[in-house]
Design a protein around this motif. Structure first.
Motif, PDB file in Angstrom:
ATOM      1  N   VAL A 188       1.072  -1.307  -0.058  1.00  0.00           N
ATOM      2  CA  VAL A 188      -0.199  -0.111   0.226  1.00  0.00           C
ATOM      3  C   VAL A 188       0.736   0.922   0.312  1.00  0.00           C
ATOM      4  O   VAL A 188       0.693   2.770  -0.970  1.00  0.00           O
ATOM      5  CB  VAL A 188      -1.220  -0.194   0.882  1.00  0.00           C
ATOM      6  N   ALA A 189       1.866   1.123   0.886  1.00  0.00           N
ATOM      7  CA  ALA A 189       2.978   2.590   0.646  1.00  0.00           C
ATOM      8  C   ALA A 189       3.616   2.391  -0.430  1.00  0.00           C
ATOM      9  O   ALA A 189       3.799   3.772  -1.120  1.00  0.00           O
ATOM     10  CB  ALA A 189       3.742   2.008   2.184  1.00  0.00           C
ATOM     11  N   LEU A 190       4.406   1.605  -1.343  1.00  0.00           N
ATOM     12  CA  LEU A 190       4.089   1.799  -2.673  1.00  0.00           C
ATOM     13  C   LEU A 190       3.526   2.293  -3.297  1.00  0.00           C
ATOM     14  O   LEU A 190       3.019   3.442  -4.648  1.00  0.00           O
ATOM     15  CB  LEU A 190       4.736   0.561  -3.287  1.00  0.00           C
ATOM     16  N   ARG A 191       1.878   2.199  -3.266  1.00  0.00           N
ATOM     17  CA  ARG A 191       0.851   2.599  -4.113  1.00  0.00           C
ATOM     18  C   ARG A 191       0.700   3.583  -3.799  1.00  0.00           C
ATOM     19  O   ARG A 191       0.283   4.597  -4.970  1.00  0.00           O
ATOM     20  CB  ARG A 191      -0.321   1.976  -4.175  1.00  0.00           C
ATOM     21  N   ASP A 192       0.847   4.366  -2.496  1.00  0.00           N
ATOM     22  CA  ASP A 192       0.635   5.945  -2.259  1.00  0.00           C
ATOM     23  C   ASP A 192       1.911   6.717  -2.026  1.00  0.00           C
ATOM     24  O   ASP A 192       1.545   8.016  -2.287  1.00  0.00           O
ATOM     25  CB  ASP A 192      -0.136   5.409  -0.620  1.00  0.00           C
ATOM     26  N   GLY A 193       2.510   5.727  -2.527  1.00  0.00           N
ATOM     27  CA  GLY A 193       4.109   6.801  -2.750  1.00  0.00           C
ATOM     28  C   GLY A 193       5.008   7.685  -1.316  1.00  0.00           C
ATOM     29  O   GLY A 193       5.916   8.040  -1.536  1.00  0.00           O
ATOM     30  N   SER A 194       4.482   6.411  -0.925  1.00  0.00           N
ATOM     31  CA  SER A 194       5.674   6.746   0.189  1.00  0.00           C
ATOM     32  C   SER A 194       6.688   5.577   0.383  1.00  0.00           C
ATOM     33  O   SER A 194       7.504   5.846   0.941  1.00  0.00           O
ATOM     34  CB  SER A 194       4.953   6.224   1.971  1.00  0.00           C
ATOM     35  N   LEU A 195       6.387   4.863  -0.445  1.00  0.00           N
ATOM     36  CA  LEU A 195       8.412   3.763  -1.000  1.00  0.00           C
ATOM     37  C   LEU A 195       8.009   3.740  -2.088  1.00  0.00           C
ATOM     38  O   LEU A 195       7.011   4.107  -3.446  1.00  0.00           O
ATOM     39  CB  LEU A 195       7.843   2.450  -0.460  1.00  0.00           C
ATOM     40  N   ASP A 196       9.774   4.081  -3.001  1.00  0.00           N
ATOM     41  CA  ASP A 196       9.398   4.192  -4.124  1.00  0.00           C
ATOM     42  C   ASP A 196       9.905   2.817  -4.948  1.00  0.00           C
ATOM     43  O   ASP A 196       9.080   2.230  -6.276  1.00  0.00           O
ATOM     44  CB  ASP A 196      10.922   5.295  -4.607  1.00  0.00           C
ATOM     45  N   VAL A 197      10.090   1.911  -3.882  1.00  0.00           N
ATOM     46  CA  VAL A 197      10.684   0.047  -4.574  1.00  0.00           C
ATOM     47  C   VAL A 197      10.478  -0.550  -3.390  1.00  0.00           C
ATOM     48  O   VAL A 197      10.578  -0.199  -2.188  1.00  0.00           O
ATOM     49  CB  VAL A 197      11.853   0.421  -5.049  1.00  0.00           C
ATOM     50  N   LEU A 198       9.810  -1.758  -3.595  1.00  0.00           N
ATOM     51  CA  LEU A 198       9.537  -3.219  -2.623  1.00  0.00           C
ATOM     52  C   LEU A 198      10.057  -4.085  -2.884  1.00  0.00           C
ATOM     53  O   LEU A 198      10.236  -4.860  -3.873  1.00  0.00           O
ATOM     54  CB  LEU A 198       8.020  -2.804  -2.406  1.00  0.00           C
ATOM     55  N   ALA A 199      11.515  -4.505  -1.933  1.00  0.00           N
ATOM     56  CA  ALA A 199      12.700  -5.733  -1.523  1.00  0.00           C
ATOM     57  C   ALA A 199      11.362  -6.858  -0.531  1.00  0.00           C
ATOM     58  O   ALA A 199      10.959  -6.621   0.433  1.00  0.00           O
ATOM     59  CB  ALA A 199      13.366  -5.052  -1.288  1.00  0.00           C
ATOM     60  N   GLY A 200       9.956  -7.658  -1.587  1.00  0.00           N
ATOM     61  CA  GLY A 200       9.423  -8.011   0.013  1.00  0.00           C
ATOM     62  C   GLY A 200       9.301  -9.272  -1.081  1.00  0.00           C
ATOM     63  O   GLY A 200       9.437  -9.932  -2.666  1.00  0.00           O
ATOM     64  N   ILE A 254       5.550 -28.967  -3.876  1.00  0.00           N
ATOM     65  CA  ILE A 254       4.327 -27.836  -4.045  1.00  0.00           C
ATOM     66  C   ILE A 254       4.888 -26.457  -3.203  1.00  0.00           C
ATOM     67  O   ILE A 254       4.915 -25.757  -4.163  1.00  0.00           O
ATOM     68  CB  ILE A 254       3.160 -28.632  -2.969  1.00  0.00           C
ATOM     69  N   GLY A 255       6.039 -26.331  -2.372  1.00  0.00           N
ATOM     70  CA  GLY A 255       5.873 -25.388  -1.413  1.00  0.00           C
ATOM     71  C   GLY A 255       7.168 -24.165  -2.379  1.00  0.00           C
ATOM     72  O   GLY A 255       7.224 -22.807  -2.453  1.00  0.00           O
ATOM     73  N   ALA A 256       7.641 -24.941  -3.038  1.00  0.00           N
ATOM     74  CA  ALA A 256       8.974 -24.099  -3.773  1.00  0.00           C
ATOM     75  C   ALA A 256       8.727 -22.806  -4.662  1.00  0.00           C
ATOM     76  O   ALA A 256       8.962 -21.879  -5.012  1.00  0.00           O
ATOM     77  CB  ALA A 256      10.193 -24.567  -4.013  1.00  0.00           C
ATOM     78  N   GLY A 257       6.919 -22.763  -5.392  1.00  0.00           N
ATOM     79  CA  GLY A 257       7.109 -22.819  -6.420  1.00  0.00           C
ATOM     80  C   GLY A 257       5.919 -21.869  -6.221  1.00  0.00           C
ATOM     81  O   GLY A 257       5.411 -20.706  -7.462  1.00  0.00           O
ATOM     82  N   LEU A 258       5.348 -21.547  -4.785  1.00  0.00           N
ATOM     83  CA  LEU A 258       3.865 -20.346  -4.475  1.00  0.00           C
ATOM     84  C   LEU A 258       4.600 -18.732  -5.048  1.00  0.00           C
ATOM     85  O   LEU A 258       3.955 -18.088  -5.654  1.00  0.00           O
ATOM     86  CB  LEU A 258       3.887 -20.119  -3.026  1.00  0.00           C
ATOM     87  N   THR A 259       6.161 -18.266  -4.190  1.00  0.00           N
ATOM     88  CA  THR A 259       6.127 -16.688  -4.410  1.00  0.00           C
ATOM     89  C   THR A 259       7.504 -16.843  -4.002  1.00  0.00           C
ATOM     90  O   THR A 259       8.879 -17.828  -4.692  1.00  0.00           O
ATOM     91  CB  THR A 259       5.387 -16.386  -3.382  1.00  0.00           C
ATOM     92  N   PHE A 260       8.424 -15.526  -4.798  1.00  0.00           N
ATOM     93  CA  PHE A 260       9.385 -15.785  -4.569  1.00  0.00           C
ATOM     94  C   PHE A 260       9.916 -14.035  -3.525  1.00  0.00           C
ATOM     95  O   PHE A 260       9.249 -13.123  -3.963  1.00  0.00           O
ATOM     96  CB  PHE A 260      11.045 -15.887  -5.731  1.00  0.00           C
ATOM     97  N   ALA A 261      11.360 -14.376  -3.672  1.00  0.00           N
ATOM     98  CA  ALA A 261      11.354 -12.489  -2.760  1.00  0.00           C
ATOM     99  C   ALA A 261      12.572 -11.790  -4.005  1.00  0.00           C
ATOM    100  O   ALA A 261      12.863 -12.183  -5.007  1.00  0.00           O
ATOM    101  CB  ALA A 261      12.970 -12.422  -2.133  1.00  0.00           C
ATOM    102  N   GLY A 262      11.656 -11.012  -4.479  1.00  0.00           N
ATOM    103  CA  GLY A 262      11.246 -10.082  -5.720  1.00  0.00           C
ATOM    104  C   GLY A 262      11.582  -8.417  -5.750  1.00  0.00           C
ATOM    105  O   GLY A 262      11.101  -8.279  -4.265  1.00  0.00           O
ATOM    106  N   VAL A 263      12.267  -7.561  -6.436  1.00  0.00           N
ATOM    107  CA  VAL A 263      11.891  -6.209  -6.123  1.00  0.00           C
ATOM    108  C   VAL A 263      10.461  -5.918  -7.514  1.00  0.00           C
ATOM    109  O   VAL A 263      11.135  -6.117  -8.518  1.00  0.00           O
ATOM    110  CB  VAL A 263      13.207  -5.629  -6.699  1.00  0.00           C
ATOM    111  N   SER A 264       9.748  -4.903  -6.231  1.00  0.00           N
ATOM    112  CA  SER A 264       8.888  -4.079  -7.351  1.00  0.00           C
ATOM    113  C   SER A 264       8.621  -2.659  -7.523  1.00  0.00           C
ATOM    114  O   SER A 264       8.965  -2.437  -6.203  1.00  0.00           O
ATOM    115  CB  SER A 264       8.106  -4.804  -7.122  1.00  0.00           C
ATOM    116  N   THR A 265       8.155  -2.006  -8.401  1.00  0.00           N
ATOM    117  CA  THR A 265       8.139  -0.829  -8.339  1.00  0.00           C
ATOM    118  C   THR A 265       6.789  -0.245  -9.424  1.00  0.00           C
ATOM    119  O   THR A 265       5.935  -1.378  -9.565  1.00  0.00           O
ATOM    120  CB  THR A 265       9.135  -0.042  -8.528  1.00  0.00           C
TER     121      THR A 265
END
Length: 312
Positions: free
Chosen positions: A48-60, A195-206
């Motif tokens: 939400v902080a990324l969407r609202d502009g209080s963050l520029d990049v999310l590493a999560g 099953i568990g390995a392909g659910l998600t991963f750590a990524g950088v979004s903006t």
């Protein structure tokens, strides 16, 4: 110009460490980008902080933008921090549950952060575990509120205090619980595979807006991240100097070994298979409400940054 604000949902953790190291070791500065790392917990709030502009990049978590950007509209992934699902299920040692013994899970209060909890639900359900029948209750850790908290360590403390019977969190939380003898790793999603390995991963979004406005800066983030991945893989001891600046003393001395262990999974590349896994995860989590929805790879990943940052 104001510093680039990079949000992480857990600071005392190996999960997002290469992104933190890219700033703290001066690699992003070498690219001419002034940046700060900000702890925003949980990852749903960080999105939400990324969407609202209080963050520029999310590493999560790579799926996190879906909590604030329906169907990825307005957000893009630009790099992976590491491959595969990176969370651990740790159960109180006194319960006597061993590695992979999901059939022994019963009557547990399992602590998990918002946005992370769905990963455990999907892993268990896809493994044939009936949560209701087994009385497995997945939810927030008592006493851990939204805001600025590093969840993995807080979850390990809650396990030791008896506030939860198990937790689903990052490698630092798992390492602390195992070292203290209070917890046993039952699932290591990344290394166990399946099953568990392909659910998600750590990524950088903006945001798409930042990509359109300043693609050079976004490309610099990706290049600095890749340099951090390579540096930490070659010299995991460099993680300690970062940890000593940012972490509590005990965790600072643990981080280099956790980085060494995770380094084989460091890669900025985002494969079509990884994106397909995210879409599957999103549909089952209700983040992609249409069961037939399959966002195109180049709608999720900013492939147009390939010339400024290696993401393939």
């Amino acid at each position: 110009m104001a510093p680039l604000r990079i949000g992480v949902p857990d600071l005392v953790s190996p999960s997002y460490f290469p992104a933190i190291a890219a700033v703290e070791l001066g690699l992003l500065g070498d690219e001419g980008v002034d940046a700060t790392v900000e702890l925003v917990f949980p990852v749903t709030d960080a999105a939400v902080a990324l969407r609202d502009g209080s963050l520029d990049v999310l590493a999560g978590a790579a799926h996190a933008p879906l909590y604030a950007f329906p169907r990825w509209d307005g957000a893009r992934l630009v790099a992976a921090i590491s491959r595969n699902t990176y969370w651990f299920l740790v159960v109180a040692a006194e319960r006597g549950v061993g590695r992979g013994e999901l059939t022994k899970l019963r009557d547990l209060r399992i602590g998990a952060a918002p946005g992370v909890d769905e990963g455990l639900r999907q892993l268990l359900v896809r493994s044939g575990v009936d949560l209701d029948e087994r009385e497995l209750h997945i939810g927030p850790v008592p006493g851990v509120a939204a805001g600025t908290v590093s969840f993995g360590v807080a979850a390990a403390e809650a396990l030791a205090d008896g506030r939860v019977d198990a937790f689903w969190a990052n490698g630092m939380g798992a390492a602390v619980a195992v070292a203290d003898g209070t917890g046993t790793v039952v699932v290591d999603a990344r290394r166990d595979g399946g099953i568990g390995a392909g659910l998600t991963f750590a990524g950088v979004s903006t945001t798409q807006a930042l990509i359109d406005r300043d693609p050079a800066t976004v490309g610099a983030v990706v290049r600095a991240l890749r340099r951090a991945q390579v540096l930490l893989a070659e010299e995991p001891g460099r993680a300690t100097e970062v940890g000593r600046r940012l972490f509590p003393a005990r965790e600072a001395e643990l981080i280099a070994e956790l980085v060494r262990r995770d380094a084989p999974w460091y890669d900025t590349a985002i494969t079509p298979e990884a994106v397909a896994g995210l879409s599957d995860f999103g549909r089952l989590a209700g983040l992609l409400p249409d069961p037939a929805d399959e966002p195109a790879y180049d709608h999720v990943v900013a492939t147009d940054l390939a010339s400024t940052g290696s993401i393939r």
